[in-house]
Design a protein around this motif. Structure first.
Motif, PDB file in Angstrom:
ATOM      1  N   PRO A  65       6.398   4.707   7.373  1.00  0.00           N
ATOM      2  CA  PRO A  65       6.083   4.861   8.694  1.00  0.00           C
ATOM      3  C   PRO A  65       7.417   4.156   9.642  1.00  0.00           C
ATOM      4  CG  PRO A  65       5.405   2.765   7.922  1.00  0.00           C
ATOM      5  CD  PRO A  65       5.684   3.488   6.772  1.00  0.00           C
ATOM      6  N   GLY A  66       7.528   3.960  10.914  1.00  0.00           N
ATOM      7  CA  GLY A  66       8.732   3.278  11.528  1.00  0.00           C
ATOM      8  C   GLY A  66       9.201   1.972  10.980  1.00  0.00           C
ATOM      9  N   ILE A  67      10.376   1.566  11.006  1.00  0.00           N
ATOM     10  CA  ILE A  67      10.757   0.330  10.487  1.00  0.00           C
ATOM     11  C   ILE A  67      10.192  -0.710  11.648  1.00  0.00           C
ATOM     12  CG2 ILE A  67      12.748  -1.166   9.899  1.00  0.00           C
ATOM     13  CD1 ILE A  67      14.322   1.488   9.648  1.00  0.00           C
ATOM     14  N   PRO A  68       9.534  -1.751  11.064  1.00  0.00           N
ATOM     15  CA  PRO A  68       8.988  -2.727  11.836  1.00  0.00           C
ATOM     16  C   PRO A  68       9.939  -3.632  12.563  1.00  0.00           C
ATOM     17  CG  PRO A  68       8.319  -3.266   9.698  1.00  0.00           C
ATOM     18  CD  PRO A  68       8.867  -1.915   9.691  1.00  0.00           C
ATOM     19  N   ALA A  69       9.795  -4.358  13.705  1.00  0.00           N
ATOM     20  CA  ALA A  69      10.642  -5.162  14.425  1.00  0.00           C
ATOM     21  C   ALA A  69      11.089  -6.479  13.604  1.00  0.00           C
ATOM     22  CB  ALA A  69      10.254  -5.525  15.645  1.00  0.00           C
ATOM     23  N   ARG A  81      16.737   5.409  14.340  1.00  0.00           N
ATOM     24  CA  ARG A  81      15.299   4.675  14.318  1.00  0.00           C
ATOM     25  C   ARG A  81      14.409   5.376  15.530  1.00  0.00           C
ATOM     26  NH1 ARG A  81      15.897  -1.571  13.456  1.00  0.00           N
ATOM     27  NH2 ARG A  81      13.440  -1.437  13.292  1.00  0.00           N
ATOM     28  N   TYR A  82      13.152   6.041  15.133  1.00  0.00           N
ATOM     29  CA  TYR A  82      12.220   6.456  16.252  1.00  0.00           C
ATOM     30  C   TYR A  82      10.998   5.545  16.067  1.00  0.00           C
ATOM     31  CZ  TYR A  82      15.360  10.360  15.882  1.00  0.00           C
ATOM     32  OH  TYR A  82      16.621  11.138  15.950  1.00  0.00           O
ATOM     33  N   ARG A  83      10.220   5.804  17.033  1.00  0.00           N
ATOM     34  CA  ARG A  83       8.894   5.081  17.027  1.00  0.00           C
ATOM     35  C   ARG A  83       8.041   4.857  16.020  1.00  0.00           C
ATOM     36  NH1 ARG A  83       8.493   6.520  22.837  1.00  0.00           N
ATOM     37  NH2 ARG A  83       7.015   8.206  21.984  1.00  0.00           N
ATOM     38  N   GLU A  84       7.758   6.165  15.384  1.00  0.00           N
ATOM     39  CA  GLU A  84       6.964   6.141  14.139  1.00  0.00           C
ATOM     40  C   GLU A  84       7.765   6.353  12.924  1.00  0.00           C
ATOM     41  OE1 GLU A  84       4.138   9.164  15.416  1.00  0.00           O
ATOM     42  OE2 GLU A  84       3.305   7.722  16.888  1.00  0.00           O
ATOM     43  N   PRO A 114       0.810  -1.134   0.032  1.00  0.00           N
ATOM     44  CA  PRO A 114      -0.250   0.169   0.036  1.00  0.00           C
ATOM     45  C   PRO A 114       0.724   1.271   0.058  1.00  0.00           C
ATOM     46  CG  PRO A 114       0.068  -0.922   2.280  1.00  0.00           C
ATOM     47  CD  PRO A 114       0.585  -1.982   1.294  1.00  0.00           C
ATOM     48  N   ALA A 115       0.382   2.417  -0.404  1.00  0.00           N
ATOM     49  CA  ALA A 115       1.022   3.581  -0.423  1.00  0.00           C
ATOM     50  C   ALA A 115       1.370   3.758   0.970  1.00  0.00           C
ATOM     51  CB  ALA A 115       0.063   4.713  -1.297  1.00  0.00           C
ATOM     52  N   PRO A 116       2.558   4.508   1.157  1.00  0.00           N
ATOM     53  CA  PRO A 116       3.196   4.882   2.312  1.00  0.00           C
ATOM     54  C   PRO A 116       2.347   6.352   3.058  1.00  0.00           C
ATOM     55  CG  PRO A 116       4.875   5.319   0.723  1.00  0.00           C
ATOM     56  CD  PRO A 116       3.730   4.615   0.111  1.00  0.00           C
ATOM     57  N   PRO A 117       2.051   6.190   4.131  1.00  0.00           N
ATOM     58  CA  PRO A 117       1.613   7.302   4.733  1.00  0.00           C
ATOM     59  C   PRO A 117       2.370   8.693   4.414  1.00  0.00           C
ATOM     60  CG  PRO A 117       2.726   6.081   6.524  1.00  0.00           C
ATOM     61  CD  PRO A 117       2.619   5.358   5.299  1.00  0.00           C
ATOM     62  N   PRO A 118       1.557   9.732   4.398  1.00  0.00           N
ATOM     63  CA  PRO A 118       2.456  11.167   4.231  1.00  0.00           C
ATOM     64  C   PRO A 118       3.141  11.379   5.748  1.00  0.00           C
ATOM     65  CG  PRO A 118       0.078  11.562   4.312  1.00  0.00           C
ATOM     66  CD  PRO A 118       0.199  10.089   4.200  1.00  0.00           C
ATOM     67  N   SER A 119       4.058  12.379   5.528  1.00  0.00           N
ATOM     68  CA  SER A 119       4.813  12.825   6.782  1.00  0.00           C
ATOM     69  C   SER A 119       3.539  13.291   7.757  1.00  0.00           C
ATOM     70  CB  SER A 119       5.797  13.905   6.288  1.00  0.00           C
ATOM     71  OG  SER A 119       6.229  14.453   7.552  1.00  0.00           O
ATOM     72  N   SER A 120       3.746  13.397   8.979  1.00  0.00           N
ATOM     73  CA  SER A 120       2.867  13.769  10.062  1.00  0.00           C
ATOM     74  C   SER A 120       3.206  15.396   9.975  1.00  0.00           C
ATOM     75  CB  SER A 120       2.978  13.445  11.215  1.00  0.00           C
ATOM     76  OG  SER A 120       4.211  13.592  11.797  1.00  0.00           O
ATOM     77  N   ARG A 121       4.169  15.996   9.522  1.00  0.00           N
ATOM     78  CA  ARG A 121       4.677  17.191   9.419  1.00  0.00           C
ATOM     79  C   ARG A 121       5.009  17.443  11.107  1.00  0.00           C
ATOM     80  NH1 ARG A 121       3.311  20.351   5.178  1.00  0.00           N
ATOM     81  NH2 ARG A 121       2.051  19.289   3.634  1.00  0.00           N
ATOM     82  N   ALA A 122       5.251  16.590  11.842  1.00  0.00           N
ATOM     83  CA  ALA A 122       5.746  16.836  13.099  1.00  0.00           C
ATOM     84  C   ALA A 122       7.472  16.738  13.203  1.00  0.00           C
ATOM     85  CB  ALA A 122       5.196  15.762  14.212  1.00  0.00           C
ATOM     86  N   PRO A 123       8.097  17.298  14.199  1.00  0.00           N
ATOM     87  CA  PRO A 123       9.579  17.246  14.027  1.00  0.00           C
ATOM     88  C   PRO A 123       9.860  15.584  13.900  1.00  0.00           C
ATOM     89  CG  PRO A 123       8.884  18.791  15.532  1.00  0.00           C
ATOM     90  CD  PRO A 123       7.530  17.997  15.140  1.00  0.00           C
ATOM     91  N   ALA A 124      10.689  15.140  12.712  1.00  0.00           N
ATOM     92  CA  ALA A 124      11.100  14.021  12.542  1.00  0.00           C
ATOM     93  C   ALA A 124      11.927  13.372  13.842  1.00  0.00           C
ATOM     94  CB  ALA A 124      12.158  13.831  11.597  1.00  0.00           C
ATOM     95  N   ARG A 125      12.796  14.295  14.650  1.00  0.00           N
ATOM     96  CA  ARG A 125      13.738  13.667  15.634  1.00  0.00           C
ATOM     97  C   ARG A 125      13.179  14.042  16.923  1.00  0.00           C
ATOM     98  NH1 ARG A 125      17.796  15.481  11.484  1.00  0.00           N
ATOM     99  NH2 ARG A 125      19.181  13.773  11.271  1.00  0.00           N
ATOM    100  N   SER A 126      12.861  13.234  18.024  1.00  0.00           N
ATOM    101  CA  SER A 126      12.721  13.465  19.198  1.00  0.00           C
ATOM    102  C   SER A 126      13.321  12.374  20.173  1.00  0.00           C
ATOM    103  CB  SER A 126      11.006  13.064  19.342  1.00  0.00           C
ATOM    104  OG  SER A 126      10.347  13.100  20.482  1.00  0.00           O
ATOM    105  N   ARG A 127      13.860  13.011  21.235  1.00  0.00           N
ATOM    106  CA  ARG A 127      14.493  12.269  22.368  1.00  0.00           C
ATOM    107  C   ARG A 127      13.591  11.265  23.095  1.00  0.00           C
ATOM    108  NH1 ARG A 127      17.287  14.610  27.589  1.00  0.00           N
ATOM    109  NH2 ARG A 127      18.151  12.382  28.529  1.00  0.00           N
TER     110      ARG A 127
END
Length: 226
Positions: free
Chosen positions: A184-188, A123-126, A83-96
């Motif tokens: 999205p985030g890379i699945p485990a 790698r981040y959660r999302e 399926p087509a990947p979801p668009p960016s959420s426009r939130a900051p890509a990096r988060s501690r």
């Protein structure tokens, strides 16, 4: 000891990315490089002007392995019905708070006119952030990737295709570095990524026509088990 020259930086909400050159080149026998960071501060803007707030109570040291394990893998089969990947959420890509680890890549593809290098994947959660660079011999100048300039395609071995968004770029006449958000985030369950770069942009030299690097450049990246 090395001379360090900061050549570019990009600050965002809760993050800072910096690019530095070190001279001279590490000798072939070196196995570890120690990077010491001091004076890191956050700048807050107020009515009275900019106020710097130190972020480090003491120097921060990072040890870099100059002989890391190989990260190459067979390029996974490209999904045809994903399926087509979801668009960016426009939130900051990096988060501690959502940081899940770093995957050193350190792979390169050589071209008669230069080289394309994949540095790392955060790698981040999302989502994830892929950082790459291009090097040339001076005959052409590479331009930082930007929306509509250069094509980056990423997929994994469990059938996921990722949306890509360019979030940072810095460069000079013979090199550039770009960071690309993957969602999205890379699945485990994923154990390998396929990355393909094509239509890399170039700036014209001395009034001539731009000559982009040949391509496409395809990489297979092994992901550590999670």
């Amino acid at each position: 000891s090395y001379t360090v020259d900061l050549v570019g930086q990009s600050a965002g909400l809760g993050s800072l990315q910096a690019t530095a050159w070190i001279e001279p080149a590490p000798p072939s026998g070196a196995r570890c490089l120690t990077l010491t960071i001091t004076g890191l501060a956050r700048t807050a803007v107020s009515r009275r002007g900019a106020v710097e707030r130190p972020l480090l109570a003491e120097p921060l040291e990072i040890e870099l392995d100059l002989m890391p394990k190989r990260t190459t893998a067979d390029v996974p089969r490209e999904p045809t019905d994903a399926p087509a990947p979801p668009p960016s959420s426009r939130a900051p890509a990096r988060s501690r708070g959502s940081f899940a680890g770093l995957v050193p890549v350190g792979q390169a593809r050589l071209d008669p006119q230069g080289a394309v290098c994949l540095w790392s994947i955060e790698r981040y959660r999302e989502r994830s952030v892929l950082t790459l660079g291009c090097l040339t011999d001076g005959e052409i100048s590479v331009a930082s990737l930007a929306p509509g300039m250069g094509l980056v395609e990423v997929w994994d071995d469990v059938g996921t295709r990722y949306a890509t968004l360019h979030i940072h770029g810095v460069g000079r006449a013979t090199w550039m570095e770009t960071s690309i958000e993957l969602s999205p985030g890379i699945p485990a369950a994923a154990s390998a990524l396929g990355v393909r770069l094509s239509h890399l942009p170039a700036r014209a030299e001395r009034g001539g026509a731009p000559r982009p690097l040949d391509g496409p450049f395809t990489f297979g990246i092994s992901l550590p088990a999670r």
